[in-house]
Design a protein around this motif. Structure first.
Motif, PDB file in Angstrom:
ATOM      1  N   LEU A  96      59.004  47.369  39.662  1.00  0.00           N
ATOM      2  CA  LEU A  96      58.298  47.370  38.379  1.00  0.00           C
ATOM      3  C   LEU A  96      57.645  48.735  38.187  1.00  0.00           C
ATOM      4  N   SER A  97      57.726  49.272  36.963  1.00  0.00           N
ATOM      5  CA  SER A  97      57.143  50.588  36.701  1.00  0.00           C
ATOM      6  C   SER A  97      55.630  50.536  36.890  1.00  0.00           C
ATOM      7  N   VAL A  98      55.086  51.645  37.361  1.00  0.00           N
ATOM      8  CA  VAL A  98      53.667  51.673  37.718  1.00  0.00           C
ATOM      9  C   VAL A  98      52.784  51.478  36.479  1.00  0.00           C
ATOM     10  N   TRP A  99      53.177  52.056  35.325  1.00  0.00           N
ATOM     11  CA  TRP A  99      52.327  51.918  34.133  1.00  0.00           C
ATOM     12  C   TRP A  99      52.240  50.466  33.677  1.00  0.00           C
ATOM     13  N   LYS A 100      53.272  49.669  33.912  1.00  0.00           N
ATOM     14  CA  LYS A 100      53.208  48.254  33.517  1.00  0.00           C
ATOM     15  C   LYS A 100      52.233  47.504  34.416  1.00  0.00           C
ATOM     16  N   ILE A 101      52.210  47.878  35.691  1.00  0.00           N
ATOM     17  CA  ILE A 101      51.229  47.289  36.607  1.00  0.00           C
ATOM     18  C   ILE A 101      49.822  47.659  36.131  1.00  0.00           C
ATOM     19  N   HIS A 102      49.634  48.938  35.796  1.00  0.00           N
ATOM     20  CA  HIS A 102      48.324  49.419  35.339  1.00  0.00           C
ATOM     21  C   HIS A 102      47.809  48.586  34.173  1.00  0.00           C
ATOM     22  N   ARG A 103      48.697  48.307  33.220  1.00  0.00           N
ATOM     23  CA  ARG A 103      48.266  47.608  32.016  1.00  0.00           C
ATOM     24  C   ARG A 103      47.968  46.133  32.253  1.00  0.00           C
TER      25      ARG A 103
ATOM     26  N   THR B  73      58.272  60.629  32.331  1.00  0.00           N
ATOM     27  CA  THR B  73      59.269  60.506  31.259  1.00  0.00           C
ATOM     28  C   THR B  73      60.616  60.087  31.843  1.00  0.00           C
ATOM     29  N   LEU B  74      61.026  60.741  32.917  1.00  0.00           N
ATOM     30  CA  LEU B  74      62.263  60.363  33.609  1.00  0.00           C
ATOM     31  C   LEU B  74      61.951  59.789  34.997  1.00  0.00           C
ATOM     32  N   LEU B  75      60.855  60.270  35.594  1.00  0.00           N
ATOM     33  CA  LEU B  75      60.454  59.798  36.926  1.00  0.00           C
ATOM     34  C   LEU B  75      59.151  59.006  36.851  1.00  0.00           C
ATOM     35  N   ASP B  76      59.075  57.925  37.641  1.00  0.00           N
ATOM     36  CA  ASP B  76      57.854  57.125  37.726  1.00  0.00           C
ATOM     37  C   ASP B  76      56.965  57.746  38.799  1.00  0.00           C
ATOM     38  N   SER B  77      56.346  58.864  38.443  1.00  0.00           N
ATOM     39  CA  SER B  77      55.659  59.677  39.448  1.00  0.00           C
ATOM     40  C   SER B  77      54.240  60.079  39.046  1.00  0.00           C
ATOM     41  N   VAL B  78      53.793  59.645  37.855  1.00  0.00           N
ATOM     42  CA  VAL B  78      52.493  60.123  37.369  1.00  0.00           C
ATOM     43  C   VAL B  78      51.340  59.659  38.250  1.00  0.00           C
ATOM     44  N   ARG B 143      53.573  61.730  49.133  1.00  0.00           N
ATOM     45  CA  ARG B 143      53.713  60.494  48.347  1.00  0.00           C
ATOM     46  C   ARG B 143      55.086  60.374  47.686  1.00  0.00           C
ATOM     47  N   MET B 144      55.921  61.386  47.866  1.00  0.00           N
ATOM     48  CA  MET B 144      57.149  61.422  47.075  1.00  0.00           C
ATOM     49  C   MET B 144      58.114  60.285  47.414  1.00  0.00           C
ATOM     50  N   ASP B 145      57.953  59.698  48.612  1.00  0.00           N
ATOM     51  CA  ASP B 145      58.858  58.585  48.941  1.00  0.00           C
ATOM     52  C   ASP B 145      58.539  57.333  48.125  1.00  0.00           C
ATOM     53  N   GLN B 146      57.382  57.347  47.410  1.00  0.00           N
ATOM     54  CA  GLN B 146      57.054  56.207  46.539  1.00  0.00           C
ATOM     55  C   GLN B 146      57.578  56.421  45.116  1.00  0.00           C
ATOM     56  N   VAL B 147      58.093  57.604  44.833  1.00  0.00           N
ATOM     57  CA  VAL B 147      58.538  57.925  43.473  1.00  0.00           C
ATOM     58  C   VAL B 147      59.906  57.292  43.208  1.00  0.00           C
ATOM     59  N   ARG B 148      60.110  56.816  41.979  1.00  0.00           N
ATOM     60  CA  ARG B 148      61.379  56.206  41.577  1.00  0.00           C
ATOM     61  C   ARG B 148      61.775  56.759  40.213  1.00  0.00           C
ATOM     62  N   PRO B 149      63.067  56.730  39.881  1.00  0.00           N
ATOM     63  CA  PRO B 149      63.435  57.017  38.495  1.00  0.00           C
ATOM     64  C   PRO B 149      62.883  55.909  37.603  1.00  0.00           C
ATOM     65  N   LEU B 150      62.507  56.218  36.378  1.00  0.00           N
ATOM     66  CA  LEU B 150      62.055  55.167  35.457  1.00  0.00           C
ATOM     67  C   LEU B 150      63.254  54.342  34.984  1.00  0.00           C
ATOM     68  N   PRO B 151      63.015  53.080  34.607  1.00  0.00           N
ATOM     69  CA  PRO B 151      64.134  52.235  34.175  1.00  0.00           C
ATOM     70  C   PRO B 151      64.898  52.887  33.023  1.00  0.00           C
ATOM     71  N   LEU B 246      56.757  58.342  25.235  1.00  0.00           N
ATOM     72  CA  LEU B 246      57.064  57.187  26.091  1.00  0.00           C
ATOM     73  C   LEU B 246      55.770  56.715  26.754  1.00  0.00           C
ATOM     74  N   LEU B 247      55.611  55.391  26.834  1.00  0.00           N
ATOM     75  CA  LEU B 247      54.398  54.827  27.446  1.00  0.00           C
ATOM     76  C   LEU B 247      54.444  54.874  28.968  1.00  0.00           C
ATOM     77  N   SER B 248      55.569  55.267  29.526  1.00  0.00           N
ATOM     78  CA  SER B 248      55.787  55.111  30.964  1.00  0.00           C
ATOM     79  C   SER B 248      54.961  56.048  31.831  1.00  0.00           C
ATOM     80  N   GLY B 249      54.187  56.949  31.226  1.00  0.00           N
ATOM     81  CA  GLY B 249      53.275  57.775  32.002  1.00  0.00           C
ATOM     82  C   GLY B 249      51.867  57.210  32.007  1.00  0.00           C
TER      83      GLY B 249
END
Lengths: 291, 291
Positions: A96-103, B73-78, B143-151, B246-249
């Motif tokens: 699950l994307s982190v921002w969705k968890i945040h919200r 935007t492309l990576l779930d890394s914020v 922390r980079m091993d926790q990073v994923r591409p966004l859906p 995009l809301l994903s950040g």
């Protein structure tokens, strides 16, 4: 003198009612003198509160009590919670994307886990929910050394105590969260800290805040609920309390306003600087010679 | 046929101009056939683009290129970046609330560090700024091993390539970020990935996006900038590109709209599902017999 009720009615717009209640509270608060700290108090009705003071009979006054959420409102802990949930979900193969968890942070853990799992389309066995919650608690414990009080949190609480404004903490976390609150903040032992374990339903149900008001002996309709998430503000609306939002949990200002925040401040320090805007004046004993 | 300029003028409302440009782009895109992938391209003017195709002479067409921010935007890394900045700042005795760090993510690292230090009132020696940036890079690496591409990120990029829409990545990160992008996403080697090291000023200055457009050989005014932070959208406005949020950040929708987002989507997957709303149709070679 017993204060009149503010006169709420289902047909009147909430904003007007809130504004009237605030104006009334501030007007009353401005016209009266400081008062000794209540020894015992009872909520009576939804417009005013009658408080019994040891050794000085009965005084009636309207008081704005403050009911605080914990994570993101008093503690700078939301982002640690977010990444702990992420770790716990991934440990159970839930992406699950982190921002969705945040919200979703700030809902009760059970609702939160159910909501997240629903988004992923996975079946929701009680065992899976319990396992994810346990993994989150463990992951958060490891991150807790990064948690700090938010700027002004201690000063705000100390100020309310010093001017005899009742306050309490109401968190969707379990009893362990109350211990965490006391680890980072100096909360007097007689201050209620209501947790998920104390009520049947957590936020966005209003139970946590109504229970906190009950323990303070104040009417929930006269209380200000301070929170950083839309779930706090929805719970405040359902409880008919006045909701005040803080940006310190990472929500945007408009999200909080749309969820019903009467005012939005940056953090506890900013709220303390503007306390008069939300009815947080010094309240005291009325001397009108009518008793 | 050389396409007319959209006819921008300082006196006309931006929203109208944007709407007209979009309508025009979509109308043109709908009326023409698929086209082979350009071998070489040159930006000409700000209304249309003339592209040279090996072996088939010169074709003129209007194309909506996509310029993507990377983190959020492309990576779930914020959120990993946020807590890495927090750790780096604390290591240098700088206390700052996590949400304030979050709201500055996406600026160039230098501006970001200066902005944060200004908030804390500390003097800004270049050595301190460099040390904090280095500590952040080290903390993020951990922390980079926790990073994923966004859906939907990979699917969106693959789709754009398959329908021959030009796209590029423009990140405020240093060259190491480009390597990170390629670790998580399959980015063809001929796709420009512009980093902080390639331009004089990073976001919210427009240089990263104008450089990306230059490398693609498209006019920046015809490009769509996709980003999760207000800094992306401010940079897009300054570049006269169309900003899509995009809301994903983790920013709120209204924050992005206020910063100039023409549309806001949840994440890359949501943008892919609504690509026609931002002019991202299949574009191709025009066959009108006029050349």
């Amino acid at each position: 003198m017993r204060l009149d009720n503010v006169g709420r009615s289902a047909n009147r717009p909430t904003a007007n009612i809130v504004a009237e209640a605030l104006i009334k509270t501030v007007r009353i608060a401005s016209s009266i003198e400081p008062l000794p700290l209540p020894g015992e108090s009872n909520g009576l009705g939804d417009g005013g509160t009658t408080v019994a003071f040891e050794g000085c009979g009965i005084a009636s006054w309207s008081v704005t009590a403050f009911l605080f959420d914990l994570d993101g409102t008093l503690l700078d802990s939301v982002y640690q919670h977010v990444l702990s949930w992420r770790e716990a979900l991934e440990a159970h193969d839930i992406q699950l994307s982190v921002w969705k968890i945040h919200r979703k942070i700030g809902m009760s853990g059970g609702l939160f886990t159910q909501g997240l799992l629903r988004e992923t389309g996975r079946p929701l066995s009680p065992e899976l929910i319990a396992a994810v919650q346990e993994a989150h608690a463990e992951a958060y414990q490891r991150r807790m050394d990064q948690v700090r009080p938010l700027p002004g949190a201690q000063e705000l609480l100390d100020h309310l105590s010093s001017v005899q404004v009742p306050w309490a903490v109401a968190t969707s976390g379990r009893t362990g969260s109350a211990a965490a609150a006391r680890r980072f903040l100096d909360i007097p032992l007689d201050i209620p800290v209501v947790t998920r374990d104390d009520v049947e339903h957590a936020k966005p149900d209003p139970d946590l805040f109504t229970e906190a008001a009950r323990r303070l002996g104040v009417a929930i309709e006269e209380a200000v609920v301070v929170g950083d998430s839309v779930w706090d503000l929805l719970a405040a609306r359902r409880a008919r309390a006045l909701g005040v939002g803080l940006l310190s949990g990472g929500y945007g200002e408009d999200e909080l306003i749309r969820a019903g925040a009467y005012r939005v401040y940056a953090d506890p320090s900013d709220l303390l600087a503007h306390l008069d805007e939300v009815g947080g004046r010094r309240v005291g004993r009325e001397r009108d010679g009518q008793r």
